[in-house]
Design a protein around this motif. Structure first.
Motif: not given
Length: 409
Positions: A55, A160, A202-203, A249, A258-262, A264-265
């Protein structure tokens, strides 16, 4: 809510307004100080990594939406919308404030209706326009600072690694051994500034700022654009604003920033901040006076003595929305004397036209000087229905004649 200026000051440049404005600006400045501290002296949390963590092995790419474009678009769109719609309210107030697409009722307050028509009226209206722009723009800037600060706290506390961390880190194989598993040593040989940024995943700052600015703009359009002749105009504007944030986004994931969770946050931070600022800091959605509702009297049967020593029955209603028939109006004498209203002319300033210290407001007796006509009243339209019949104690409803008078308290 930020410090509230007395509404009686609107349209004028008072010392109190200047002081409260400076205090609000200082509050925003103080909230922005930690942002500078984070950028200059705070080191992100040093998180380790695994050699087989795919990742963080994506290639480094330039941003589709650069930081300069992000901040420029976010601020420019909101500033333009605020200037435009506040100008529309300044010019057409009641028309564009109507909810049915037609001209609003006479009870709808507009800038032009509430300005004293004197030699200084033009200057006061211009000042009032820019002051109302400021009252929307200041909460927006305050929210942007809060959103940015919240995001930075998360970035520097969690540390992160971005998806392209391995590409910018360029770890030296001689400094680590994958057999040991989790690697925490400083083994990077790449550009230190890029490595530092690669530890702030993150974020997502792009996601939080874009969603904050576009959500604020969408809510602002919802509050201000009430002209419903073209029913899809407002949702069209809001849809465009939504897609701008949505594309920003998505680009952060496709650019391997960024990761997708980043993302989203960050989006959650932006949306929550915008909602809190609009509904708890600004006054965009505060209830405005609407139609007079004859079923909800605030003051009833108030006695006013005219110079002719004839008693008139007076009923007062706060302008508000809601069902209910309006009182039938007739072309009878309208009592306009003796109320605090800057619109009255000099000949209206006559103390004989009301009983001193006998006025009530919201059902509670209040003490007033004998002539407070010269003071500027609260900018909120009030409606008075006056029984101009021979006697307010008349047994026959047919003898009652109502006239409508609007003033400001």
């Amino acid at each position: 809510m930020l410090s509230v200026v007395d509404e009686r000051d609107i349209g004028s440049c008072s010392k109190r307004k200047i002081v409260t404005t400076l205090i609000d600006i200082c509050i925003v400045g103080l909230a922005a100080v930690p942002l500078l501290i984070f950028k200059v002296s705070v080191t992100p949390y040093h998180r380790g990594f695994y050699c087989n963590d795919d990742s963080i092995r994506y290639p480094f790419k330039s941003s589709t939406i650069t930081s300069a474009a992000l901040y420029s678009i976010g601020f420019v769109i909101n500033i333009v919308l605020i200037l435009l719609f506040e100008f529309i309210r300044y010019q057409f107030g009641s028309i564009y404030g109507a909810t049915n697409g037609g001209p609003a009722t006479e009870s709808t307050t507009s800038y032009t209706d509430s300005t004293v028509q004197t030699g200084r009226s033009t200057r006061r209206k211009i000042f009032q326009y820019f002051y109302n722009v400021y009252r929307v723009l200041l909460p927006f800037v305050f929210g942007a600072v809060v959103e940015h600060l919240t995001t930075d706290i998360g970035k520097y506390s969690i540390g992160r690694l971005r998806p392209h961390f391995w590409s910018v880190c360029q770890p030296d194989p001689a400094k680590y051994n994958c057999v040991t598993g989790y690697i925490t040593e400083d083994v990077c040989t790449g550009d230190p500034s890029r490595i530092r940024e690669a530890r702030l995943s993150f974020p997502s700052g792009h996601a939080s700022f874009s969603t904050y600015t576009m959500m604020f703009a969408m809510l602002y359009v919802q509050a201000r654009l009430r002209w419903r002749i073209i029913s899809l105009l407002r949702p069209l504007i809001q849809l465009i604003l939504f897609y701008l944030a949505f594309y920003t986004c998505l680009s952060r994931v496709s650019d391997y920033k960024h990761h997708w969770s980043d993302v989203l946050g960050g989006a959650i931070i932006g949306v929550v901040t915008a909602i809190l600022v609009v509904f708890k800091v600004s006054d965009l959605f505060e209830k405005e006076p609407r139609d007079a509702n004859s079923g909800t009297p605030v003051i009833q049967n108030m006695v006013v003595q005219t110079p002719e020593h004839r008693t008139m029955g007076l009923q007062h209603y706060t302008e508000m929305g809601g069902p209910g028939p309006k009182i039938q109006q007739h072309n009878s004498h309208v009592m306009t004397k003796g109320y605090a209203n800057p619109h009255f002319t000099a000949e209206d300033e006559d103390d004989r036209y009301y009983i001193p210290k006998a006025r009530h407001r919201n059902g509670v007796a209040r003490s007033y000087t004998e002539n407070d006509v010269g003071t500027e009243g609260r900018i909120a339209t009030q409606v008075y229905y006056i029984d101009a019949g021979s006697s307010r104690h008349s047994d026959s409803e047919g003898n009652a004649t109502f006239s409508k008078m609007t003033t400001q308290l």
